[in-house]
Design an enzyme around this catalytic site. Structure first.
Site, mmCIF file in Angstrom:
data_model
loop_
_atom_site.group_PDB
_atom_site.id
_atom_site.type_symbol
_atom_site.label_atom_id
_atom_site.label_comp_id
_atom_site.label_asym_id
_atom_site.label_seq_id
_atom_site.Cartn_x
_atom_site.Cartn_y
_atom_site.Cartn_z
ATOM 1 N N CYS A 75 14.548 9.500 23.667
ATOM 2 C CA CYS A 75 15.583 8.712 23.417
ATOM 3 C C CYS A 75 16.434 8.554 24.629
ATOM 4 O O CYS A 75 16.434 9.316 25.478
ATOM 5 C CB CYS A 75 16.746 9.167 22.629
ATOM 6 S SG CYS A 75 18.564 8.451 22.273
ATOM 7 N N CYS A 189 14.931 1.410 25.291
ATOM 8 C CA CYS A 189 15.339 2.032 24.340
ATOM 9 C C CYS A 189 14.071 2.373 23.311
ATOM 10 O O CYS A 189 13.191 1.158 23.480
ATOM 11 C CB CYS A 189 16.132 1.357 23.372
ATOM 12 S SG CYS A 189 16.227 2.046 21.668
#
EC number: 5.1.1.3
Length: 265
Positions: A75, A189
């Site tokens: 992440c 992302c």
């Protein structure tokens, strides 16, 4: 001797699957545990203080339960904010995920690149540093989108993203000064590679996308190069920090990634 301890991948949602998949291809005998912090999803709209406190505490609990040999924070938001805190708290290798600005700059011919991430990621000083170190001769455009995270999660659950909504998200980059010359976009992302083909189709002109997944897979393979893997790693495990209707819709997709055992922390 073989060692059954797994590699643990951690994200707020399903984006980390784009990191786990290339790692699984490089290390097909590695036992895998994939953790989605569904109780904290999404991270991109949370404050830095919330993420810096939540992620190390949660990974500490996960390390105790699953005894991983290595943790991948799959992440970008969690990595750019909490990675130093996690490394200070846990005595095992931690691999983070950072925007792939260096390879994007190496690919760009127009010297205009885009960084598409969450709002929390694109505003981090870490991104400033990467741009200064590896893309000093480039114009680096940034745009943060929480909506695209939700669209990617929905797409994984079988709901095709609306091209108009994708065009609107991409407009956050292409409509900036210099956006007409943009030729490489960093998917900053881990959710966004899940809809890369749809993003490419929605872009106003041809553009290349890059992300950190393959590089992270190579890093994990190198860090575990002298370790032994079981002949049969068994089924992969998916772990949610909370179960709800949204997470239940994603279970079939998890199975497609080899995660057939689903648990709740």
């Amino acid at each position: 001797m073989t060692e059954p301890r797994p590699i643990l991948f951690f994200d707020s949602g399903m984006g980390g699957l784009s990191v786990m998949a290339p790692t699984a291809r490089l290390l097909p005998r590695a036992p895998l545990v994939y953790v989605a912090d569904s109780a904290g999803y999404p991270y991109g709209t949370r404050s830095e203080a919330e993420i810096a406190a939540r992620v190390p505490a949660l990974l500490g609990r996960l390390a105790e339960r699953y005894r991983p040999r290595l943790i991948v924070i799959a992440c970008n938001t969690a990595s750019t904010i909490a990675l130093p805190h996690v490394r200070a708290a846990l005595d095992l290798p931690i691999v983070g995920t950072v925007p792939a600005i260096k390879p994007a700059a190496e690919l760009s011919e127009t010297r205009v690149i885009g960084v598409l991430g969450t709002e929390a990621t694109v505003r981090q000083p870490y991104v400033d540093d990467l741009a200064a170190r590896f893309a000093g001769d480039c114009t680096v455009l940034r745009h943060g989108s929480a909506e695209l995270v939700d669209l990617a999660e929905a797409a994984l659950g079988g709901e095709a993203p609306d091209p108009d909504r994708l065009r609107a998200v991409l407009g956050g980059l292409f409509d900036q000064p210099g956006g007409d010359r943009l030729d490489v976009i960093v998917n900053a992302c881990t959710h966004f590679p899940l809809v890369e083909a749809e993003l490419a189709a929605a872009a106003p002109h041809p553009v290349r996308f890059v992300d950190g997944g393959p590089g992270i897979a190579r890093r994990v393979a190198w860090l575990t190069r002298d370790q032994h893997w079981p002949a049969d790693p068994g089924p992969g495990r998916a772990v949610f920090t909370a179960r709800n209707a949204r997470t239940d819709r994603l279970v079939p997709a998890l199975a497609r990634f080899g995660l057939s055992v689903v648990e709740t922390l």
